[in-house]
Design a protein around this motif. Structure first.
Motif, mmCIF file in Angstrom:
data_model
loop_
_atom_site.group_PDB
_atom_site.id
_atom_site.type_symbol
_atom_site.label_atom_id
_atom_site.label_comp_id
_atom_site.label_asym_id
_atom_site.label_seq_id
_atom_site.Cartn_x
_atom_site.Cartn_y
_atom_site.Cartn_z
ATOM 1 N N GLU A 1 39.055 43.225 34.408
ATOM 2 C CA GLU A 1 38.907 42.117 35.343
ATOM 3 C C GLU A 1 40.212 41.366 35.574
ATOM 4 O O GLU A 1 40.391 40.718 36.609
ATOM 5 N N ALA A 2 41.131 41.458 34.642
ATOM 6 C CA ALA A 2 42.426 40.803 34.815
ATOM 7 C C ALA A 2 43.203 41.406 35.983
ATOM 8 O O ALA A 2 44.116 40.771 36.526
ATOM 9 N N ALA A 3 42.827 42.622 36.386
ATOM 10 C CA ALA A 3 43.525 43.288 37.491
ATOM 11 C C ALA A 3 42.860 43.024 38.832
ATOM 12 O O ALA A 3 43.312 43.530 39.862
ATOM 13 N N HIS B 1 33.223 41.366 37.765
ATOM 14 C CA HIS B 1 32.276 40.281 38.017
ATOM 15 C C HIS B 1 32.956 38.946 38.274
ATOM 16 O O HIS B 1 32.328 37.893 38.157
ATOM 17 N N THR B 2 34.209 38.989 38.651
ATOM 18 C CA THR B 2 34.896 37.750 38.977
ATOM 19 C C THR B 2 34.483 37.284 40.377
ATOM 20 O O THR B 2 34.062 38.088 41.216
ATOM 21 N N GLU B 3 34.650 35.992 40.626
ATOM 22 C CA GLU B 3 34.308 35.456 41.945
ATOM 23 C C GLU B 3 35.189 36.077 43.021
ATOM 24 O O GLU B 3 34.732 36.342 44.137
ATOM 25 N N ALA C 1 25.973 45.091 41.610
ATOM 26 C CA ALA C 1 26.164 43.775 40.996
ATOM 27 C C ALA C 1 24.859 42.977 40.941
ATOM 28 O O ALA C 1 24.655 42.162 40.048
ATOM 29 N N ARG C 2 23.990 43.183 41.931
ATOM 30 C CA ARG C 2 22.690 42.498 42.015
ATOM 31 C C ARG C 2 22.820 40.980 41.967
ATOM 32 O O ARG C 2 21.981 40.284 41.394
ATOM 33 N N ALA D 1 36.461 39.094 43.028
ATOM 34 C CA ALA D 1 36.011 40.457 43.291
ATOM 35 C C ALA D 1 34.771 40.448 44.181
ATOM 36 O O ALA D 1 34.662 41.223 45.135
ATOM 37 N N MET D 2 33.837 39.557 43.900
ATOM 38 C CA MET D 2 32.610 39.488 44.692
ATOM 39 C C MET D 2 32.891 39.029 46.120
ATOM 40 O O MET D 2 32.313 39.536 47.082
ATOM 41 N N ALA D 3 33.790 38.061 46.247
ATOM 42 C CA ALA D 3 34.152 37.585 47.587
ATOM 43 C C ALA D 3 34.794 38.709 48.394
ATOM 44 O O ALA D 3 34.522 38.867 49.591
ATOM 45 N N ALA D 4 35.632 39.509 47.736
ATOM 46 C CA ALA D 4 36.279 40.629 48.421
ATOM 47 C C ALA D 4 35.256 41.680 48.834
ATOM 48 O O ALA D 4 35.357 42.270 49.922
ATOM 49 N N LEU D 5 34.267 41.920 47.992
ATOM 50 C CA LEU D 5 33.219 42.878 48.346
ATOM 51 C C LEU D 5 32.417 42.398 49.556
ATOM 52 O O LEU D 5 32.072 43.186 50.439
ATOM 53 N N ARG D 6 32.122 41.092 49.586
ATOM 54 C CA ARG D 6 31.363 40.569 50.724
ATOM 55 C C ARG D 6 32.167 40.706 52.019
ATOM 56 O O ARG D 6 31.625 41.035 53.068
ATOM 57 N N ARG D 7 33.471 40.488 51.936
ATOM 58 C CA ARG D 7 34.322 40.672 53.125
ATOM 59 C C ARG D 7 34.350 42.138 53.531
ATOM 60 O O ARG D 7 34.252 42.478 54.714
#
Length: 267
Positions: free
Chosen positions: A25-27, A54-56, A84-85, A58-64
């Motif tokens: 996740e650090a990456a 599971h970082t915010e 991720a659910r 990463a999730m924001a990038a997936l939504r974009r």
């Protein structure tokens, strides 16, 4: 980490994949920076890697990425969001189920099916009427393996679609939790068309509890349901089944049901 900045796109691709598999996740921020990489395979690898994090960010990038113009990136992002659910990802997935692209709808539906929310069942039911065969069949398949009476009730409503009927009966024959109560409840109000289909689903289960449900249907189902149950009960070939038919042949309040029991007894 150094490979993320390599000039060779395949090195960047494998670096993303490896970091994702390591759940590093650090990456995440460094991987997100490659979301607009010139190489399509790298963009897809970025999404795959972020799906494991599971970082915010990463999730924001997936939504974009779920609204990307690149179809491969968009579908990979939808799959990642499904893995991720996260509740905040569900609106994105539900919107994608309405995409103009059938492959995208199918991927989004697969992700939505992973959720256990009040929105999931209606989405699957709507998809069962999709204009694309693969989406319709997938929706029925997801409903088939979904436990609970509501899923059974949803499948029962699909029996009116002749193009899905055989697949729906096979789905109803899967002995999931809530299946038998759902079928028996449906049989209480079933008509001439749906009764034989519901009884066929019970008969295909070939389980002790399904056989008991057939005997119960001979008593508690609608008149059409009881008539449909009579030959299925006779096929059980047990003493209990014969006794149930004997009773129905003389005591059922419906004359047609009594005749069906007599015929089932071979008299």
């Amino acid at each position: 980490m150094g490979g993320l900045n390599d000039r060779d796109p395949w090195v960047r691709y494998y670096a993303c994949q490896s970091l994702g598999k390591l759940n590093e996740e650090a990456a995440a921020d460094a991987i997100v920076a490659l979301a607009d990489d010139d190489a399509g395979q790298v963009r897809v690898a970025v999404v795959d890697a972020l799906a494991h994090m599971h970082t915010e960010g990463a999730m924001a990038a997936l939504r974009r990425a779920a609204s990307s113009a690149d179809a491969d990136v968009r579908r990979a992002a939808l799959l990642g969001l499904g893995v991720a659910r996260r509740p905040d990802a569900l609106p994105v997935l539900l919107e994608a189920v309405g995409s103009e692209d059938a492959a995208t709808r199918l991927v989004a539906l697969s992700a939505v099916a992973e959720y256990d929310t009040s929105e999931t069942l209606p989405a699957l039911l709507r998809a069962a009427s999709d204009r694309d065969d693969s989406v319709r069949n997938a929706a029925v398949g997801f409903l088939a393996t979904r436990p609970g009476v509501p899923a059974t009730q949803a499948l029962v409503t699909l029996l009116g679609d002749v193009t899905l009927r055989e697949r729906v009966v096979s789905a109803l024959a899967l002995p999931m939790e809530g299946r038998l109560p759902g079928l028996l409840t449906a049989l209480e109000v079933a008509d001439e068309v749906t009764s034989p289909l519901l009884v066929a689903a019970l008969a295909r289960m070939r389980r002790a509890d399904a056989r008991a449900a057939l005997l119960q249907a001979l008593v508690s189902a609608s008149p059409a349901g009881r008539r449909a149950a009579a030959p299925a009960v006779a096929a059980l070939g047990t003493v209990e089944a014969r006794e149930a038919l004997e009773h129905g042949s003389t005591h059922d309040e419906d004359a047609d049901v009594r005749r069906a029991c007599v015929q089932a007894l071979g008299r």
